[in-house]
Design an enzyme around this catalytic site. Sequence first.
Site, PDB file in Angstrom:
ATOM      1  N   GLY A   1       0.860  -1.186   0.000  1.00  0.00           N
ATOM      2  CA  GLY A   1       0.000   0.000   0.000  1.00  0.00           C
ATOM      3  C   GLY A   1       0.886   1.223   0.000  1.00  0.00           C
ATOM      4  O   GLY A   1       0.762   2.080  -0.877  1.00  0.00           O
TER       5      GLY A   1
ATOM      6  N   LEU B   1       3.753   2.595  -1.403  1.00  0.00           N
ATOM      7  CA  LEU B   1       4.406   2.131  -2.630  1.00  0.00           C
ATOM      8  C   LEU B   1       5.892   1.866  -2.428  1.00  0.00           C
ATOM      9  O   LEU B   1       6.579   2.581  -1.703  1.00  0.00           O
ATOM     10  CB  LEU B   1       4.181   3.151  -3.748  1.00  0.00           C
ATOM     11  CG  LEU B   1       2.724   3.215  -4.236  1.00  0.00           C
ATOM     12  CD1 LEU B   1       2.484   4.486  -5.056  1.00  0.00           C
ATOM     13  CD2 LEU B   1       2.380   1.985  -5.049  1.00  0.00           C
TER      14      LEU B   1
ATOM     15  N   ASP C   1       4.160   1.732 -11.510  1.00  0.00           N
ATOM     16  CA  ASP C   1       5.001   2.922 -11.708  1.00  0.00           C
ATOM     17  C   ASP C   1       5.408   3.521 -10.371  1.00  0.00           C
ATOM     18  O   ASP C   1       6.559   3.909 -10.174  1.00  0.00           O
ATOM     19  CB  ASP C   1       4.228   3.983 -12.515  1.00  0.00           C
ATOM     20  CG  ASP C   1       3.901   3.520 -13.927  1.00  0.00           C
ATOM     21  OD1 ASP C   1       4.835   3.158 -14.669  1.00  0.00           O
ATOM     22  OD2 ASP C   1       2.704   3.496 -14.274  1.00  0.00           O
TER      23      ASP C   1
ATOM     24  N   HIS D   1      -7.549   4.594 -12.042  1.00  0.00           N
ATOM     25  CA  HIS D   1      -6.793   4.061 -10.895  1.00  0.00           C
ATOM     26  C   HIS D   1      -7.671   3.894  -9.662  1.00  0.00           C
ATOM     27  O   HIS D   1      -7.639   2.852  -9.014  1.00  0.00           O
ATOM     28  CB  HIS D   1      -5.618   4.980 -10.551  1.00  0.00           C
ATOM     29  CG  HIS D   1      -4.997   4.654  -9.225  1.00  0.00           C
ATOM     30  ND1 HIS D   1      -4.002   3.728  -9.079  1.00  0.00           N
ATOM     31  CD2 HIS D   1      -5.272   5.111  -7.970  1.00  0.00           C
ATOM     32  CE1 HIS D   1      -3.679   3.633  -7.805  1.00  0.00           C
ATOM     33  NE2 HIS D   1      -4.428   4.461  -7.109  1.00  0.00           N
TER      34      HIS D   1
ATOM     35  N   GLU E   1      19.060   2.247   4.773  1.00  0.00           N
ATOM     36  CA  GLU E   1      18.237   1.904   5.933  1.00  0.00           C
ATOM     37  C   GLU E   1      16.814   1.529   5.533  1.00  0.00           C
ATOM     38  O   GLU E   1      16.236   0.573   6.045  1.00  0.00           O
ATOM     39  CB  GLU E   1      18.206   3.067   6.940  1.00  0.00           C
ATOM     40  CG  GLU E   1      19.533   3.374   7.609  1.00  0.00           C
ATOM     41  CD  GLU E   1      20.432   4.262   6.741  1.00  0.00           C
ATOM     42  OE1 GLU E   1      20.013   4.663   5.628  1.00  0.00           O
ATOM     43  OE2 GLU E   1      21.569   4.571   7.176  1.00  0.00           O
TER      44      GLU E   1
ATOM     45  N   HIS F   1      23.788   4.391  19.692  1.00  0.00           N
ATOM     46  CA  HIS F   1      24.023   5.841  19.724  1.00  0.00           C
ATOM     47  C   HIS F   1      22.691   6.527  20.020  1.00  0.00           C
ATOM     48  O   HIS F   1      22.199   7.334  19.246  1.00  0.00           O
ATOM     49  CB  HIS F   1      24.652   6.316  18.417  1.00  0.00           C
ATOM     50  CG  HIS F   1      26.000   5.710  18.157  1.00  0.00           C
ATOM     51  ND1 HIS F   1      26.203   4.355  18.117  1.00  0.00           N
ATOM     52  CD2 HIS F   1      27.212   6.277  17.934  1.00  0.00           C
ATOM     53  CE1 HIS F   1      27.481   4.099  17.885  1.00  0.00           C
ATOM     54  NE2 HIS F   1      28.126   5.240  17.784  1.00  0.00           N
TER      55      HIS F   1
ATOM     56  N   ASP G   1      29.768  13.814  17.393  1.00  0.00           N
ATOM     57  CA  ASP G   1      29.032  13.733  16.121  1.00  0.00           C
ATOM     58  C   ASP G   1      27.993  14.849  16.010  1.00  0.00           C
ATOM     59  O   ASP G   1      27.585  15.219  14.908  1.00  0.00           O
ATOM     60  CB  ASP G   1      28.345  12.368  15.969  1.00  0.00           C
ATOM     61  CG  ASP G   1      29.244  11.365  15.267  1.00  0.00           C
ATOM     62  OD1 ASP G   1      30.160  11.793  14.549  1.00  0.00           O
ATOM     63  OD2 ASP G   1      29.029  10.160  15.441  1.00  0.00           O
TER      64      ASP G   1
ATOM     65  N   HIS H   1      23.302  13.806  14.579  1.00  0.00           N
ATOM     66  CA  HIS H   1      23.348  12.393  14.933  1.00  0.00           C
ATOM     67  C   HIS H   1      22.751  12.113  16.315  1.00  0.00           C
ATOM     68  O   HIS H   1      22.778  10.981  16.775  1.00  0.00           O
ATOM     69  CB  HIS H   1      24.797  11.892  14.899  1.00  0.00           C
ATOM     70  CG  HIS H   1      25.281  11.633  13.506  1.00  0.00           C
ATOM     71  ND1 HIS H   1      25.173  12.574  12.508  1.00  0.00           N
ATOM     72  CD2 HIS H   1      25.862  10.540  12.941  1.00  0.00           C
ATOM     73  CE1 HIS H   1      25.682  12.063  11.384  1.00  0.00           C
ATOM     74  NE2 HIS H   1      26.102  10.839  11.622  1.00  0.00           N
TER      75      HIS H   1
ATOM     76  N   ARG I   1      26.106   4.393  23.162  1.00  0.00           N
ATOM     77  CA  ARG I   1      27.482   4.376  22.664  1.00  0.00           C
ATOM     78  C   ARG I   1      28.445   4.462  23.834  1.00  0.00           C
ATOM     79  O   ARG I   1      29.499   3.836  23.842  1.00  0.00           O
ATOM     80  CB  ARG I   1      27.705   5.571  21.734  1.00  0.00           C
ATOM     81  CG  ARG I   1      29.160   5.773  21.334  1.00  0.00           C
ATOM     82  CD  ARG I   1      29.312   7.052  20.520  1.00  0.00           C
ATOM     83  NE  ARG I   1      30.681   7.268  20.096  1.00  0.00           N
ATOM     84  CZ  ARG I   1      31.600   7.918  20.805  1.00  0.00           C
ATOM     85  NH1 ARG I   1      31.279   8.429  21.990  1.00  0.00           N
ATOM     86  NH2 ARG I   1      32.814   8.076  20.356  1.00  0.00           N
TER      87      ARG I   1
HETATM   88  C1  LIG Z   1       4.412   5.867  -0.495  1.00  0.00           C
HETATM   89  C2  LIG Z   1       3.112   6.176  -1.147  1.00  0.00           C
HETATM   90  N1  LIG Z   1       2.914   7.417  -1.615  1.00  0.00           N
HETATM   91  C3  LIG Z   1       1.733   7.733  -2.192  1.00  0.00           C
HETATM   92  C4  LIG Z   1       0.734   6.815  -2.294  1.00  0.00           C
HETATM   93  C5  LIG Z   1      -0.610   7.209  -2.883  1.00  0.00           C
HETATM   94  N2  LIG Z   1      -0.779   6.506  -4.186  1.00  0.00           N
HETATM   95  C6  LIG Z   1      -1.505   5.410  -4.293  1.00  0.00           C
HETATM   96  S1  LIG Z   1      -1.406   4.740  -5.817  1.00  0.00           S
HETATM   97  C7  LIG Z   1      -0.414   5.978  -6.374  1.00  0.00           C
HETATM   98  C8  LIG Z   1       0.138   5.960  -7.765  1.00  0.00           C
HETATM   99  C9  LIG Z   1      -0.650   5.129  -8.724  1.00  0.00           C
HETATM  100  O1  LIG Z   1       0.081   4.853  -9.884  1.00  0.00           O
HETATM  101  P1  LIG Z   1       0.797   3.492 -10.113  1.00  0.00           P
HETATM  102  O2  LIG Z   1       1.681   3.180  -8.994  1.00  0.00           O
HETATM  103  O3  LIG Z   1       1.429   3.559 -11.462  1.00  0.00           O
HETATM  104  O4  LIG Z   1      -0.379   2.413 -10.103  1.00  0.00           O
HETATM  105  P2  LIG Z   1      -1.491   2.182 -11.219  1.00  0.00           P
HETATM  106  O5  LIG Z   1      -2.607   3.128 -10.945  1.00  0.00           O
HETATM  107  O6  LIG Z   1      -0.862   2.397 -12.546  1.00  0.00           O
HETATM  108  O7  LIG Z   1      -1.893   0.774 -11.017  1.00  0.00           O
HETATM  109  C10 LIG Z   1      -0.158   6.894  -5.352  1.00  0.00           C
HETATM  110  C11 LIG Z   1       0.680   8.088  -5.515  1.00  0.00           C
HETATM  111  C12 LIG Z   1       0.987   5.523  -1.769  1.00  0.00           C
HETATM  112  N3  LIG Z   1       0.084   4.557  -1.787  1.00  0.00           N
HETATM  113  N4  LIG Z   1       2.189   5.230  -1.245  1.00  0.00           N
HETATM  114 MG   LIG Z   2       0.880   3.137 -13.305  1.00  0.00          MG
END
Ligand SMILES: Cc1ncc(C[n+]2csc(CCOP(=O)(O)OP(=O)(O)O)c2C)c(N)n1
Ligand SMILES: [Mg+2]
Length: 571
Positions: A18, A20, A59, A165, A313, A363, A371, A375, A422
């Site tokens: 979820g 991304l 994407d 979407h 990280e 740390h 540091d 830090h 530390r």
């Molecule tokens: C880290 C993050 N930032 C923003 C979103 C909100 N968000 C959900 S889907 C999406 C982009 C949709 O495009 P894509 O990933 O290409 O999926 P498609 O619609 O093509 O299946 C975004 C920005 C999220 N889910 N996660």
């Molecule tokens: Mg897409």
Amino acid sequence: TPGHPEHGITPGIETTTGPLGQGVGNAVGFAIAEAHLAAVFNGGGHKPVEHYTYFIASDGDIMEGVSHEASSLAGHLRLGKLIGFYDNNHITIEGDTDLAFDEDVGARYEAYGWHVQHVDDGNDLEALDRAIGEAKAATDRPSLVVVRTHIAFGSPNKVDTPEAHGSPLGEDEIRLTKQALGWPSAEPFFVPEDALAEWRKCRDRGAELEAEWRGRYEAFQAARPDRAKELERRNRGELPAGWDAGIPSFPPGKPVATRNASEKVLNAIAARLPELMGGAADLAPSTKTLIKDAGDFAAGNYAGRNMHFGIREHGMGTVLNGMALHGGILPYGATFLIFSDYMRPPIRLASLMERQVIYVFTHDSIGLGEDGPTHQPIEMLALLRAIPHLTVLRPADANETAEAWRVAIAHHHGPVALALSRQNLAVFDRSTLGAASGVAKGAYILSEAKGGKPEVILLASGSEVEIVLAAQDKLAARELPARVVSVPSLELFAREPESYRNEVLPPSIRRRVAVEAAHPMPWYRWVGDQGEVIGLTRFGASAPYERIYRELGFTPDAVVARVERLLGRES
Ligand SMILES: Cc1ncc(C[n+]2csc(CCOP(=O)(O)OP(=O)(O)O)c2C)c(N)n1
Ligand SMILES: [Mg+2]
């Protein structure tokens, strides 16, 4: 079904995605786990561990930095059984990807060391099947198949639009889409007989494949019964008997930094707990997280247990989640507490999924010295403690550190973060003080009030406990009996029954002072409306730690002064 796939809620969902990019890193973690377990358990003609890890990335997944980190690591590790599909539909929420994104993704993955293929039409099943075959044949590298697809394929008015979407096509557009695709009925959820028959074949094929696999697994069980039992134990996430028998105890006298105590404890546990595997984001020498003689997990040596995540990280956090979800492995990852910020999203997801991942964050305060403020964590403990299902432990001395590890290994519901110093800290003399086993309860009476019923309770965690212990003596000399409560974990303490909490913090003693070299926010519940918190609401500074502690008010005298003011006993 949740709006985004959630592990443990919907059958078949292997990880919660979820946010991304996380799924890509989880997949890398799955593939690492598979490679490691295969290296450890396969042999003698038997392959009880042998599977591919597939992911589909959008994407958004491909744009997010975390997928870059994890994919770069996967390429370096040459994870040949990791196969990804990039759903390259050129559409995200704001519109065409051209708005913000025109790099050559295939070339980027080639540069990571991946095997890259292109399929021009996502509906060309033969081309996809061929691509999977080629991807499997590339055994020395992970594979990415860049697949050109069209969002809302078949919908005459919504194809290739961002609206597809998140919003439903609507009744009219659904009808038009079904017509355009030559669907035989406009009835919702209608599935033609021949399509159904084709899908049902999957069941038979799956049953056949499973039976075949079972046959092979039974042969492994018969040939190597002990190894089979061990693999099954690990997959169940069950600890072996005596796993904690080697945990050392530390004699009072010579001060020890809790990160150094942690190194000894980690190594003692790792010797009896083969599933313990992990590493740092390029900070193993500082976080003291190397397992001695366990080898590096690397291309050509997947049996190694020391991971080198590189300075990634966020990638580390998401890979750890994949390793934990796969099973058979108890993963840990290490960095400075300040950089827990760089991996908060996967920490949050491990918590949401209640997966066992151990974070070693060293740390852990302004006590790290020169540091300087970039830090020195101020707000990190509060931020971590605010995550549901995450347990934070900040041990006060070497023996509390041993107990903190014991808790972390046995805690199967959600991740555990260890915050370690530390700087050297006194090792308390337990013959006169409360036992370190109190760590499991989150807070315990370390030192009862001297010279009478306590008039004030001093609470502290980690490096500040020795400061309140010294303050206790000074207060006793002024005929102010103070109880010292060591609080390694607010979460564990909050989970204790009220009766125990009232024993440690009697409701009748309302004068309380909590001391922690961090943001005071988490403590107010525990000190109550007649208590005070000595904490930090400013950034740190660069200086030797003794000087910073003095300048920012973390000394026994400063604690004494605050207590006297609180009790109206100022001289
Ligand atoms: C880290 C993050 N930032 C923003 C979103 C909100 N968000 C959900 S889907 C999406 C982009 C949709 O495009 P894509 O990933 O290409 O999926 P498609 O619609 O093509 O299946 C975004 C920005 C999220 N889910 N996660
Ligand atoms: Mg897409």
